[in-house]
Design an enzyme around this catalytic site. Structure first.
Site, mmCIF file in Angstrom:
data_model
loop_
_atom_site.group_PDB
_atom_site.id
_atom_site.type_symbol
_atom_site.label_atom_id
_atom_site.label_comp_id
_atom_site.label_asym_id
_atom_site.label_seq_id
_atom_site.Cartn_x
_atom_site.Cartn_y
_atom_site.Cartn_z
ATOM 1 C CG ASP A 1 6.371 10.946 -9.632
ATOM 2 O OD1 ASP A 1 6.559 11.670 -10.730
ATOM 3 O OD2 ASP A 1 6.774 10.998 -8.799
ATOM 4 C CE LYS B 1 -3.237 5.091 0.824
ATOM 5 N NZ LYS B 1 -2.683 4.437 1.700
ATOM 6 C CG ASP C 1 -1.794 1.296 1.251
ATOM 7 O OD1 ASP C 1 -2.117 1.715 0.333
ATOM 8 O OD2 ASP C 1 -2.368 1.531 2.441
#
Length: 248
Positions: free
Chosen positions: A76, A73, A71
């Site tokens: 970019d 996330k 996890d």
């Protein structure tokens, strides 16, 4: 103490609970893993723990027989997110996530990168999901960020973009699970944090739901942390949650 040797267990494909390893050191995370059974849960490794311990911890948890939800996330430019997701898939994690607000191009690049990695050690392909709106976000927070409309509208819009990009599902509140099931359908994974057993404190979550109600609403997987990790008997707490959702 649960037996976690890889040869002695079989991960249940219908396991619905993802235990959030919100520990500030890898030793506590590994000690916790020795107290629960990989046949009854998967484990979620987040930013703090991964920054502390890195891929080695993920490998150690997998060696104990656990499937891991990484996890982190990612959010970019498409090439950067795609490269990061490819590395995660090469680690053999069960699931990894990115932010849906990064847009369709970013999500599609990540999907292609994950799909290019052949599964290792007989595991299934890594699942890729996208975060919609964090469950700690209130309507007031949402408005302060300059968004118009409601959180639910934003969640639905981002989930539709995620589906369009071909990802496996989204992270959302269980409160939004019902509308997403109606809007997108049954084959789209809904991973729901903010799950608290009846009577348990809210802690830092705002949009919370009980495990049973979350599955009734349409959740696929339940992210649960402190009600299990801080329990006097974590395995018993996990068993009680699994019993409460049996048959759903």
């Amino acid at each position: 103490m649960a037996e976690n040797n890889q040869a002695d267990y079989e991960v249940h494909t219908n396991c619905r609970v993802l235990v959030a390893l919100d520990f500030n050191n890898p030793q506590d995370a590994l000690a916790f893993a020795d107290q629960v059974s990989p046949s009854q849960c998967r484990l979620k490794v987040g930013k703090e723990l991964f920054t502390l311990a890195g891929p080695q911890l993920v490998d150690q948890l997998q060696q104990k027989g656990f499937e891991v939800f990484l996890d982190l996330k990612f959010h970019d430019i498409p090439n950067t997110v795609a490269a990061a997701c490819k590395v995660a898939a090469e680690m053999g994690v069960w699931m990894v996530n990115i932010h849906a607000s990064g847009g369709v191009k970013m999500m599609q690049a990540a999907k292609e990168a994950v799909a290019s990695v052949a599964p290792k050690n007989g595991r299934a392909k890594t699942k890729l999901i996208a975060v919609t709106v964090l469950t700690s976000t209130s309507e007031q927070d949402f408005a302060q960020l300059g968004f118009s409309g409601s959180i639910e509208q934003q969640v639905v819009n981002l989930a539709k973009l995620t589906y369009q990009a071909g990802l496996d599902g989204v992270v959302c509140s269980a409160r939004e699970a019902e509308v997403l099931r109606r809007t997108i359908g049954e084959d789209f994974l809904l991973v729901t944090p903010g799950i608290r057993p009846e009577g348990y404190a809210k802690d830092d979550q705002t949009r919370i739901v009980t495990p049973r109600q979350a599955l009734i609403n349409g959740s696929s997987y339940l992210v649960i942390g402190r009600p299990i990790t801080k329990a006097e008997n974590p395995q018993l707490a996990l068993q009680q949650i699994n019993q409460s959702i049996k048959g759903l």
